[in-house]
Motif scaffolding. Structure first.
Motif, PDB file in Angstrom:
ATOM      1  N   UNK A  32      68.307  22.268  34.311  1.00  0.00           N
ATOM      2  CA  UNK A  32      69.272  22.621  33.274  1.00  0.00           C
ATOM      3  C   UNK A  32      70.501  21.735  33.337  1.00  0.00           C
ATOM      4  N   UNK A  33      70.856  21.308  34.535  1.00  0.00           N
ATOM      5  CA  UNK A  33      71.967  20.361  34.667  1.00  0.00           C
ATOM      6  C   UNK A  33      71.584  19.009  34.078  1.00  0.00           C
ATOM      7  N   UNK A  57      57.230  10.050  30.336  1.00  0.00           N
ATOM      8  CA  UNK A  57      57.269   9.713  31.763  1.00  0.00           C
ATOM      9  C   UNK A  57      57.697  10.908  32.603  1.00  0.00           C
ATOM     10  N   UNK A  58      57.211  10.968  33.819  1.00  0.00           N
ATOM     11  CA  UNK A  58      57.642  12.008  34.750  1.00  0.00           C
ATOM     12  C   UNK A  58      59.160  11.966  34.888  1.00  0.00           C
ATOM     13  N   UNK A  59      59.786  13.138  34.919  1.00  0.00           N
ATOM     14  CA  UNK A  59      61.238  13.208  35.038  1.00  0.00           C
ATOM     15  C   UNK A  59      61.965  13.138  33.713  1.00  0.00           C
ATOM     16  N   UNK A  60      61.234  13.078  32.601  1.00  0.00           N
ATOM     17  CA  UNK A  60      61.822  13.121  31.263  1.00  0.00           C
ATOM     18  C   UNK A  60      61.560  14.498  30.651  1.00  0.00           C
ATOM     19  N   UNK A  61      62.239  14.761  29.552  1.00  0.00           N
ATOM     20  CA  UNK A  61      62.059  15.986  28.806  1.00  0.00           C
ATOM     21  C   UNK A  61      61.369  15.689  27.476  1.00  0.00           C
ATOM     22  N   UNK A  62      60.628  16.666  26.962  1.00  0.00           N
ATOM     23  CA  UNK A  62      60.150  16.541  25.591  1.00  0.00           C
ATOM     24  C   UNK A  62      60.331  17.869  24.885  1.00  0.00           C
ATOM     25  N   UNK A  63      60.511  17.783  23.588  1.00  0.00           N
ATOM     26  CA  UNK A  63      60.882  18.941  22.783  1.00  0.00           C
ATOM     27  C   UNK A  63      60.016  18.983  21.534  1.00  0.00           C
ATOM     28  N   UNK A  64      59.475  20.148  21.225  1.00  0.00           N
ATOM     29  CA  UNK A  64      58.701  20.364  19.998  1.00  0.00           C
ATOM     30  C   UNK A  64      59.534  21.242  19.079  1.00  0.00           C
ATOM     31  N   UNK A  65      59.798  20.746  17.868  1.00  0.00           N
ATOM     32  CA  UNK A  65      60.724  21.413  16.958  1.00  0.00           C
ATOM     33  C   UNK A  65      60.070  21.678  15.606  1.00  0.00           C
ATOM     34  N   UNK A 102      60.679  30.150  29.071  1.00  0.00           N
ATOM     35  CA  UNK A 102      61.568  29.410  29.964  1.00  0.00           C
ATOM     36  C   UNK A 102      61.317  29.761  31.435  1.00  0.00           C
ATOM     37  N   UNK A 103      61.136  28.732  32.244  1.00  0.00           N
ATOM     38  CA  UNK A 103      60.897  28.900  33.676  1.00  0.00           C
ATOM     39  C   UNK A 103      59.430  28.926  34.047  1.00  0.00           C
ATOM     40  N   UNK A 119      58.747  24.714  31.229  1.00  0.00           N
ATOM     41  CA  UNK A 119      59.538  25.038  30.037  1.00  0.00           C
ATOM     42  C   UNK A 119      60.995  25.225  30.452  1.00  0.00           C
ATOM     43  N   UNK A 120      61.870  24.455  29.830  1.00  0.00           N
ATOM     44  CA  UNK A 120      63.288  24.491  30.177  1.00  0.00           C
ATOM     45  C   UNK A 120      64.151  25.161  29.114  1.00  0.00           C
ATOM     46  N   UNK A 121      63.639  25.311  27.894  1.00  0.00           N
ATOM     47  CA  UNK A 121      64.419  26.003  26.861  1.00  0.00           C
ATOM     48  C   UNK A 121      63.470  26.492  25.780  1.00  0.00           C
ATOM     49  N   UNK A 122      63.714  27.698  25.303  1.00  0.00           N
ATOM     50  CA  UNK A 122      62.869  28.329  24.301  1.00  0.00           C
ATOM     51  C   UNK A 122      63.759  29.112  23.349  1.00  0.00           C
TER      52      UNK A 122
END
Length: 280
Positions: A32-33, A57-65, A102-103, A119-122
């Motif tokens: 989250x930081x 890539x590993x260590x990146x985020x992706x978002x489906x909107x 999330x989590x 999952x980091x945000x929902x």
């Protein structure tokens, strides 16, 4: 014939199959930081009744909107370096439940069995479980497919999520459809609202609560190849595998955290079970 002790048998208390007190937990504070300082590196739009592939890539985020209207999507994930390592919906369901948020994590298949994405945000996390037993982001449905459609209706519909995912993976890999199809697997039904009926135990769907601007965000634990289909059922309020439902595109965005924010993080190792005892 119902036995005399039927009531007693039914009254036996259930036992959780997989107690998760020792399940490795994601460092959500770190994630989250890191997500507070992101730079977009890529994006792709899955058209209505079609699919896309994307890499994270590993260590990146992706978002489906959801961008233009209420729409559900079917997500496949593979290790970008080894397609035999892919999302295992059944084990994810056994560990986290029928729906994830999330989590929770998307786990890979045997013999790897490690987190692929967390999952980091929902933005639909508020929905919970409704009065019908329905919830969102399920790992109980398989994916709409032309074979079941043909079995039930005799139809020849070519834009089921299975079909869409097969086509885009074949294009991504540069292989014929019959070589790509075996890699298509049970999905995470992003934004889809589903459950099981109380009286018959049948899988049901209902109108998704997703609205434009809602998103589901993940942290890539390993290098990922993903494929996302915008389901031909639209919000799945009435049907799928048809051209009748209103359908909309889904946006996938990839984000890189600021350098240094994840210095203490590393990709999870593959499962430590020693297969030698099987092979002997």
């Amino acid at each position: 014939m119902t036995p005399a002790d039927a009531k007693i048998r039914r009254a036996v208390e259930p036992v959780i199959c997989y107690p998760v007190e020792t399940l490795p937990q994601p460092d959500m504070t770190l994630y989250l930081s890191a997500r507070e300082r992101l730079t977009k590196t890529d994006e792709a739009l899955a058209p209505a009744r079609d699919a896309i592939t994307f890499r994270v890539p590993a260590g990146h985020f992706f978002r489906i909107t959801s961008v233009d209207g209420p729409q559900v999507g079917d997500l496949n994930l593979w290790s970008a370096n080894d397609l035999s390592e892919r999302f295992y919906s059944g084990k994810t369901r056994a560990l986290h439940g029928t729906h994830i948020t999330t989590g929770d994590r998307m786990w890979s298949c045997f013999p790897h069995l490690r987190p692929m994405a967390t999952i980091t945000h929902d933005t639909l996390g508020w929905y919970g479980i409704d009065q019908f037993g329905g919830s969102v982001h399920d790992v109980i449905g398989t994916r709409c497919d032309p074979y079941t459609n043909n079995l039930l209706s005799g139809g020849q519909y070519h834009y089921c999520c299975h079909s869409n995912l097969t086509r885009v993976l074949a294009a991504e890999l540069g292989v014929p459809l019959d070589q790509a199809e075996p890699h298509i697997h049970d999905v995470l039904n992003v934004f889809m609202c589903t459950g099981f009926t109380r009286n018959t135990g049948q899988y049901f769907m209902k109108a998704s609560p997703v609205r434009p601007g809602d998103y589901l965000e993940f942290f890539a634990e390993i290098d990922l190849l993903g494929a996302l289909s915008a389901c031909p059922g639209g919000d799945c309020s009435s049907e799928h595998s048809s051209d009748a439902a209103a359908c909309y595109p889904l946006l996938v965005e990839v984000f890189k955290p600021k350098d240094g924010l994840l210095d203490t993080w590393h990709s999870p190792d593959r499962n430590g079970y020693n297969r030698r005892h099987i092979e002997e």
